[in-house]
Design a protein around this motif. Sequence first.
Motif, PDB file in Angstrom:
ATOM      1  N   HIS A   1      38.639  85.264  66.099  1.00 43.63           N
ATOM      2  CA  HIS A   1      38.396  84.399  67.326  1.00 43.63           C
ATOM      3  C   HIS A   1      36.934  83.826  67.197  1.00 43.63           C
ATOM      4  CE1 HIS A   1      41.980  86.080  68.400  1.00 43.63           C
ATOM      5  NE2 HIS A   1      42.480  84.944  68.972  1.00 43.63           N
ATOM      6  N   VAL A   2      35.943  84.954  67.132  1.00 40.64           N
ATOM      7  CA  VAL A   2      34.559  84.490  66.878  1.00 40.64           C
ATOM      8  C   VAL A   2      34.217  83.549  65.835  1.00 40.64           C
ATOM      9  CG1 VAL A   2      32.192  85.528  66.198  1.00 40.64           C
ATOM     10  CG2 VAL A   2      33.691  86.627  67.622  1.00 40.64           C
ATOM     11  N   VAL A   3      35.174  83.819  64.514  1.00 36.15           N
ATOM     12  CA  VAL A   3      34.807  82.731  63.572  1.00 36.15           C
ATOM     13  C   VAL A   3      35.453  81.343  63.859  1.00 36.15           C
ATOM     14  CG1 VAL A   3      35.505  82.125  61.203  1.00 36.15           C
ATOM     15  CG2 VAL A   3      34.965  84.553  61.619  1.00 36.15           C
ATOM     16  N   ARG A   4      36.448  81.255  64.580  1.00 37.83           N
ATOM     17  CA  ARG A   4      36.893  80.060  65.062  1.00 37.83           C
ATOM     18  C   ARG A   4      35.938  79.160  65.900  1.00 37.83           C
ATOM     19  NH1 ARG A   4      42.485  78.250  68.151  1.00 37.83           N
ATOM     20  NH2 ARG A   4      41.441  79.497  69.863  1.00 37.83           N
ATOM     21  N   PHE A   5      35.491  79.977  66.917  1.00 38.95           N
ATOM     22  CA  PHE A   5      34.487  79.165  68.010  1.00 38.95           C
ATOM     23  C   PHE A   5      33.325  78.874  67.118  1.00 38.95           C
ATOM     24  CE2 PHE A   5      31.177  80.237  70.834  1.00 38.95           C
ATOM     25  CZ  PHE A   5      31.179  78.719  71.686  1.00 38.95           C
ATOM     26  N   LEU A   6      32.570  79.700  66.602  1.00 38.16           N
ATOM     27  CA  LEU A   6      31.446  79.272  65.867  1.00 38.16           C
ATOM     28  C   LEU A   6      31.452  78.296  64.937  1.00 38.16           C
ATOM     29  CD1 LEU A   6      29.833  82.991  65.636  1.00 38.16           C
ATOM     30  CD2 LEU A   6      29.381  81.220  67.336  1.00 38.16           C
ATOM     31  N   MET A   7      32.438  78.237  64.065  1.00 36.20           N
ATOM     32  CA  MET A   7      32.441  77.469  62.849  1.00 36.20           C
ATOM     33  C   MET A   7      33.022  76.238  63.421  1.00 36.20           C
ATOM     34  SD  MET A   7      34.901  77.630  59.462  1.00 36.20           S
ATOM     35  CE  MET A   7      36.621  77.394  60.489  1.00 36.20           C
ATOM     36  N   SER A   8      33.706  76.045  64.417  1.00 31.32           N
ATOM     37  CA  SER A   8      34.400  74.974  65.034  1.00 31.32           C
ATOM     38  C   SER A   8      33.333  74.206  65.808  1.00 31.32           C
ATOM     39  CB  SER A   8      35.806  74.745  65.542  1.00 31.32           C
ATOM     40  OG  SER A   8      35.487  75.863  66.737  1.00 31.32           O
ATOM     41  N   ALA A   9      32.863  74.975  66.831  1.00 31.18           N
ATOM     42  CA  ALA A   9      31.949  74.059  67.712  1.00 31.18           C
ATOM     43  C   ALA A   9      30.397  73.902  67.438  1.00 31.18           C
ATOM     44  CB  ALA A   9      32.074  75.186  69.061  1.00 31.18           C
ATOM     45  N   LEU A  10      29.835  74.701  66.306  1.00 28.99           N
ATOM     46  CA  LEU A  10      28.563  74.909  66.119  1.00 28.99           C
ATOM     47  C   LEU A  10      28.341  74.400  64.773  1.00 28.99           C
ATOM     48  CD1 LEU A  10      27.634  77.865  68.211  1.00 28.99           C
ATOM     49  CD2 LEU A  10      27.519  75.626  68.892  1.00 28.99           C
ATOM     50  N   VAL A  11      29.127  74.522  63.692  1.00 24.19           N
ATOM     51  CA  VAL A  11      28.813  74.526  62.349  1.00 24.19           C
ATOM     52  C   VAL A  11      29.697  73.150  61.872  1.00 24.19           C
ATOM     53  CG1 VAL A  11      28.746  75.201  59.938  1.00 24.19           C
ATOM     54  CG2 VAL A  11      28.613  76.857  61.937  1.00 24.19           C
ATOM     55  N   LEU A  12      30.749  72.761  62.005  1.00 25.48           N
ATOM     56  CA  LEU A  12      31.729  71.945  61.535  1.00 25.48           C
ATOM     57  C   LEU A  12      31.820  70.687  62.509  1.00 25.48           C
ATOM     58  CD1 LEU A  12      34.287  73.571  59.167  1.00 25.48           C
ATOM     59  CD2 LEU A  12      32.065  72.905  58.633  1.00 25.48           C
ATOM     60  N   LYS A  13      31.496  71.217  63.785  1.00 25.71           N
ATOM     61  CA  LYS A  13      31.685  70.303  64.984  1.00 25.71           C
ATOM     62  C   LYS A  13      32.991  69.416  65.107  1.00 25.71           C
ATOM     63  CE  LYS A  13      26.622  69.476  64.428  1.00 25.71           C
ATOM     64  NZ  LYS A  13      25.622  68.350  64.289  1.00 25.71           N
ATOM     65  N   LEU A  14      34.051  70.496  65.248  1.00 28.16           N
ATOM     66  CA  LEU A  14      35.500  70.070  65.228  1.00 28.16           C
ATOM     67  C   LEU A  14      35.840  70.717  66.737  1.00 28.16           C
ATOM     68  CD1 LEU A  14      36.490  71.282  61.689  1.00 28.16           C
ATOM     69  CD2 LEU A  14      36.241  68.956  62.496  1.00 28.16           C
ATOM     70  N   PRO A  15      36.817  70.068  67.058  1.00 31.76           N
ATOM     71  CA  PRO A  15      37.657  70.399  68.416  1.00 31.76           C
ATOM     72  C   PRO A  15      38.205  71.845  68.022  1.00 31.76           C
ATOM     73  CG  PRO A  15      38.211  68.419  67.864  1.00 31.76           C
ATOM     74  CD  PRO A  15      37.494  68.536  66.771  1.00 31.76           C
ATOM     75  N   GLU A  16      37.999  72.819  68.901  1.00 23.83           N
ATOM     76  CA  GLU A  16      38.509  74.128  68.729  1.00 23.83           C
ATOM     77  C   GLU A  16      40.078  73.893  68.362  1.00 23.83           C
ATOM     78  OE1 GLU A  16      37.753  78.842  69.959  1.00 23.83           O
ATOM     79  OE2 GLU A  16      36.894  77.120  71.003  1.00 23.83           O
ATOM     80  N   HIS A  17      40.761  73.187  69.028  1.00 20.89           N
ATOM     81  CA  HIS A  17      42.220  73.573  69.045  1.00 20.89           C
ATOM     82  C   HIS A  17      42.791  72.655  67.627  1.00 20.89           C
ATOM     83  CE1 HIS A  17      41.641  69.182  70.473  1.00 20.89           C
ATOM     84  NE2 HIS A  17      42.792  68.911  69.818  1.00 20.89           N
ATOM     85  N   LYS A  18      41.650  72.189  66.804  1.00 24.19           N
ATOM     86  CA  LYS A  18      41.929  71.460  65.594  1.00 24.19           C
ATOM     87  C   LYS A  18      41.653  72.580  64.427  1.00 24.19           C
ATOM     88  CE  LYS A  18      43.452  67.255  66.575  1.00 24.19           C
ATOM     89  NZ  LYS A  18      44.740  66.854  66.215  1.00 24.19           N
ATOM     90  N   VAL A  19      41.389  73.745  64.668  1.00 23.02           N
ATOM     91  CA  VAL A  19      41.072  74.806  63.968  1.00 23.02           C
ATOM     92  C   VAL A  19      41.842  76.303  63.953  1.00 23.02           C
ATOM     93  CG1 VAL A  19      39.244  76.253  62.814  1.00 23.02           C
ATOM     94  CG2 VAL A  19      38.910  73.880  63.372  1.00 23.02           C
ATOM     95  N   ARG A  20      42.804  76.523  62.978  1.00 20.61           N
ATOM     96  CA  ARG A  20      43.376  77.670  63.142  1.00 20.61           C
ATOM     97  C   ARG A  20      42.702  78.727  62.209  1.00 20.61           C
ATOM     98  NH1 ARG A  20      48.876  79.389  60.859  1.00 20.61           N
ATOM     99  NH2 ARG A  20      49.407  81.256  61.908  1.00 20.61           N
ATOM    100  N   VAL A  21      42.372  79.979  62.687  1.00 24.29           N
ATOM    101  CA  VAL A  21      41.883  81.152  61.736  1.00 24.29           C
ATOM    102  C   VAL A  21      42.816  82.138  61.782  1.00 24.29           C
ATOM    103  CG1 VAL A  21      40.063  82.696  61.381  1.00 24.29           C
ATOM    104  CG2 VAL A  21      39.471  80.343  62.021  1.00 24.29           C
TER     105      VAL A  21
END
Length: 472
Positions: free
Chosen positions: A228-248
């Motif tokens: 969950h930490v990976v999904r939040f940090l990667m989607s919101a701050l690195v790849l700049k994606l909506p979190e609901h568009k990323v599944r980890v």
Amino acid sequence: MGEVIGIGAAPKRKEDQRFLTGRGNYVADIKRPGMTAGVFVRSPHAHAVLKGIDTSAALAAPGVVAVLTGEDVAADGLGSLPCGWGISDVKGVPMKEPPFPMLAQGKVRFVGDMVAFVIAETLEQAKSAAELVSVDYEVLPSVVGVLDAVRPDAPQLFDDVPNNVCCDWELGDKAAVEAAFRKAAHVAKLSLVNNRLIGNPMEPRAAIAEYDPGKSHHTLWTTSQFPHVVRFLMSALVLKLPEHKVRVVAPDVGGGFGVKQFHYGEEAVITWAAKRVLRPVKWVADRSEGYLSDRHGRDHVTEAELALDENGKFLALRVKTLANMGGYLSTFGPNIPTNLYGPLLGGVYTTPAIYCNVKVVFTNTVPVDAYRGAGRPEATFVVERIVDVAAAEMGIDRVELRRRNIIPKEAYPYQTPVLVQYDSGDPMGCLDGALVAADVKNFGVRKAESARNGKFRGLGFSTYVEACGLAP
């Protein structure tokens, strides 16, 4: 309603059968249709300017699908790897957090820093092509130890981080500690190194990324303790994606002890790359690559002083630590030697005043973060070693000195001078029980018997307090 298992019961494990019969589900076991293989090109230098990267030969190699560099990352406007838990100095000034690009841009700052990512049809083709990537390095002076890093003439990792100090952090009442030292009958001093270590999980880190263009959806399978930490940090701050568009997805994980709880650049790179090539991408580290890329642990240099009265009662503890962060800040890095270290320096003792100063320092080494206790073992090491030094210097038995200073059972709840309050406990009861269980009174007999057999036998004592689950 399912079966209710009572406290103290010994329920049988349910997962062993599939592991013992080879039916585990690890990232390396997963296969996706049309999957490609990825290999990272890593810097052989601890500190260098990236003057240019020539990918033309690699792109022309058999089976190569793409070769990506920091220039591609910058062109796509992606963010850098964030530190997920910041700290501030005593004046409230936030730590210095330089950008940590997922593929190096401008400079490399440790051996193993990622400079390119090669994607090919097979792993063998990707490895061969990676050797064809030509990187023009201008090698710079480097610094690897914290004592050297804070010298006035040390090589500087970042132009805007003077003296390589990320943050000058402190905790406790400095004035009260200095007053206690002025009236002390004895001062014990200790210099120690809590050495850098490398985790070595059974399963090396690995990741697979897949992109669904119809749904604009990313899926990442990764060897993670904290998906969950990976999904939040990667989607919101690195790849700049909506979190609901990323599944980890974290399937079976073959060991970690902290090494696999951070958001790594490899995860962001392959997730981004899968969309670029519109095919699944797989990366699996080998053991040597893990040593260069997994987060390391500890790496402290500490000076500690314990003030005591004529009867061996603790008056004050003063601790100064230089903590190595490596070339960049990892996910939880600066919090380990500060917020998870300083508040545990009280140990189980009634020390009235404590002051801790920690300088968090950048060096040209692999980034450092949490490993196996994360700050708390480091604090215990400092406290228990200085207590032993004081006992030896004052001629007081090690157990007796602890007995004189341990928090008595009736004193709880007990407020320490370093933020935390202990709600309950009986450390002396635990120590007394350990003395009986270890048959300490007959240790001399066992030691003599060992000596007759040409072997050495020693006896050590250590008490500790653990902050489980990052409790206050």
